[in-house]
Design a protein around this motif. Structure first.
Motif, PDB file in Angstrom:
ATOM      1  N   CYS A  73      43.360  98.830  51.018  1.00  0.00           N
ATOM      2  CA  CYS A  73      42.296  99.786  50.743  1.00  0.00           C
ATOM      3  C   CYS A  73      41.374  99.889  51.952  1.00  0.00           C
ATOM      4  N   THR A 124      38.310 102.124  51.697  1.00  0.00           N
ATOM      5  CA  THR A 124      37.007 102.652  51.288  1.00  0.00           C
ATOM      6  C   THR A 124      36.731 102.249  49.854  1.00  0.00           C
ATOM      7  N   ASP A 125      35.452 102.203  49.486  1.00  0.00           N
ATOM      8  CA  ASP A 125      35.121 101.936  48.084  1.00  0.00           C
ATOM      9  C   ASP A 125      34.713 103.211  47.339  1.00  0.00           C
ATOM     10  N   SER A 131      41.670  93.372  50.599  1.00  0.00           N
ATOM     11  CA  SER A 131      40.837  94.560  50.826  1.00  0.00           C
ATOM     12  C   SER A 131      40.612  95.328  49.534  1.00  0.00           C
ATOM     13  N   LEU A 155      37.099  96.252  47.589  1.00  0.00           N
ATOM     14  CA  LEU A 155      36.679  97.651  47.564  1.00  0.00           C
ATOM     15  C   LEU A 155      36.846  98.289  46.194  1.00  0.00           C
ATOM     16  N   ASN A 169      33.981  97.180  44.057  1.00  0.00           N
ATOM     17  CA  ASN A 169      32.761  97.950  44.333  1.00  0.00           C
ATOM     18  C   ASN A 169      32.805  99.307  43.635  1.00  0.00           C
TER      19      ASN A 169
END
Length: 390
Positions: A296, A298-299, A331, A335, A338
């Motif tokens: 990943c 981005t969150d 990761s 993420l 989040n």
């Protein structure tokens, strides 16, 4: 000290009142500025024409609108939701809406397993061609009663609070042709949902996901007309179920506010209000948003912040994140956690999520959330999903 005259006192009082009023005006937050949230210490009032609207526990924003009153939209009565896609009946549906498989039943034991961990939402995708072998034709009663419905009933039986999304997984297409844009007619599209409304219309724990991931649709307005046609048909069949309305660009949460969203918010419900019309959004976390990579990048918190802002500003509407996920990697553990925490804290604008995917996927699939044979869970489920279930 000399005593002031009554006239002078009145002038002083009038001057002070003007200064106080002016200070209150200048203290108000401008449209789209922050007006609340955890650790926020600024002013909590907004300029005229704006309302301080909670987007999540950490951020409230001055959004266009007027204070809620008798005519304010009524949010849906759904609780906070969280769970998993249980795939299998969609296996071999291609992104052009073609299908050459037989489907694989998701293991019924998974519903109890996940419900015991706090899940209360299951999305069960199916190929249109399995449900109605002829476009616009009758439901295959043998397949429905032997396979699909027993799976739905197993999910509903996992707890009295469980909701199930029945998901038509055909990308707005039948064998390569787009609904109402060279492919099936709106009536043929509505036919499958009219029949499913007759099957599940008496059970409001069943949510109708009317189409998975429309994409590359030449005319979005025409697609929205197709969505409206299905809404009208389902209600005419007597169903009061919640309906999930998909946008375009693979149901992208990121594209929704600027692409299909401004048109979809105009879809009306014959029931009289829009509280049972929910929006269906997807968002993955890998480098190209495809959900095909184990890592990943981005969150998506900014994406969902923008989506919540749009939904709040357009009638206080609601959405479900019915597809998201990542690999069982460090990761994604961070993420996705989040992202799902943001979704959870954005209730009731964001009602919840279902991650992709368990069901008939084996434990080697790149985004698998299928439990291991010994009953233990995948690392991503344990680290990111389970802590954010309702």
């Amino acid at each position: 000290m000399a005593r002031s005259s009554p006239g002078l006192l009145n002038i002083m009082k009038y001057t002070i009142s003007i200064l106080v009023a002016a200070s209150l005006v200048y203290a108000q937050q401008a449209q789209y500025q922050q007006c609340g949230g955890i650790n926020y210490s600024g002013d909590t009032t907004c300029v005229s024409g704006s309302v301080c609207t909670k987007l999540n526990d950490y951020y409230s924003q001055c959004l266009p609108g007027t204070p809620s009153g008798p005519s304010a939209p009524t949010p849906s009565t759904l609780p906070r939701l969280g769970g998993v896609n249980t795939a299998g009946y969609d296996f071999s549906v291609a992104t052009d809406g073609s299908f050459n498989g037989t489907g694989v039943p998701p293991p019924p034991s998974q519903f109890t397993h996940f419900a015991n961990e706090g899940a209360n939402l299951f999305r069960i995708p199916f190929a249109w061609q399995l449900m109605t072998p002829q476009v616009g034709g009758s439901i295959n009663e043998t397949w429905f009663s032997s396979f699909y419905d027993p799976t739905v009933q197993a999910a509903l039986a996992s707890s009295p609070d469980t909701r199930v999304i029945i998901d038509l997984h055909n990308y707005a297409r039948w064998n390569g042709a787009i609904i109402a844009q060279g492919g099936p007619t709106n009536d043929q599209f509505a036919s499958v949902w009219t029949q499913l409304a007759q099957k599940y219309g008496s059970n409001e724990r069943v949510i109708f996901g009317i189409m998975n991931e429309p994409h590359d649709v030449p005319n979005i307005a025409t697609w929205v007309d197709s969505v409206q046609h299905v809404v009208n048909a389902v209600r005419a069949a007597g169903s009061k179920n919640f309906l999930l309305l998909p946008g375009s660009s693979w149901s992208s949460a990121q594209a929704f506010p600027t692409e299909a969203g401004p048109l979809l918010v105009k879809v009306t419900d014959p029931l009289g209000d829009n509280s049972k019309l929910l929006f269906d959004v997807h968002k993955y976390l890998d480098s190209d948003n495809s959900g095909t990579h184990p890592d990943c990048t981005t969150d998506n918190v900014q994406v969902f912040t923008d989506l919540v802002t749009f939904l709040k500003a357009n009638g206080n509407r609601q959405a479900i994140l019915s597809e998201t996920g990542g690999g069982n990697t460090a990761s994604c553990e961070t993420l996705l956690a989040n992202q799902l925490a943001f979704v959870k804290n954005s209730f009731p604008t964001l009602l919840g999520f279902t991650v992709w995917a368990a069901g008939a996927f084996d434990t080697t699939y790149v985004l698998t959330q299928t439990p291991f044979a010994n009953g233990t869970d995948q690392a991503l489920w344990t680290a990111a999903v389970k802590p954010n279930l309702p």
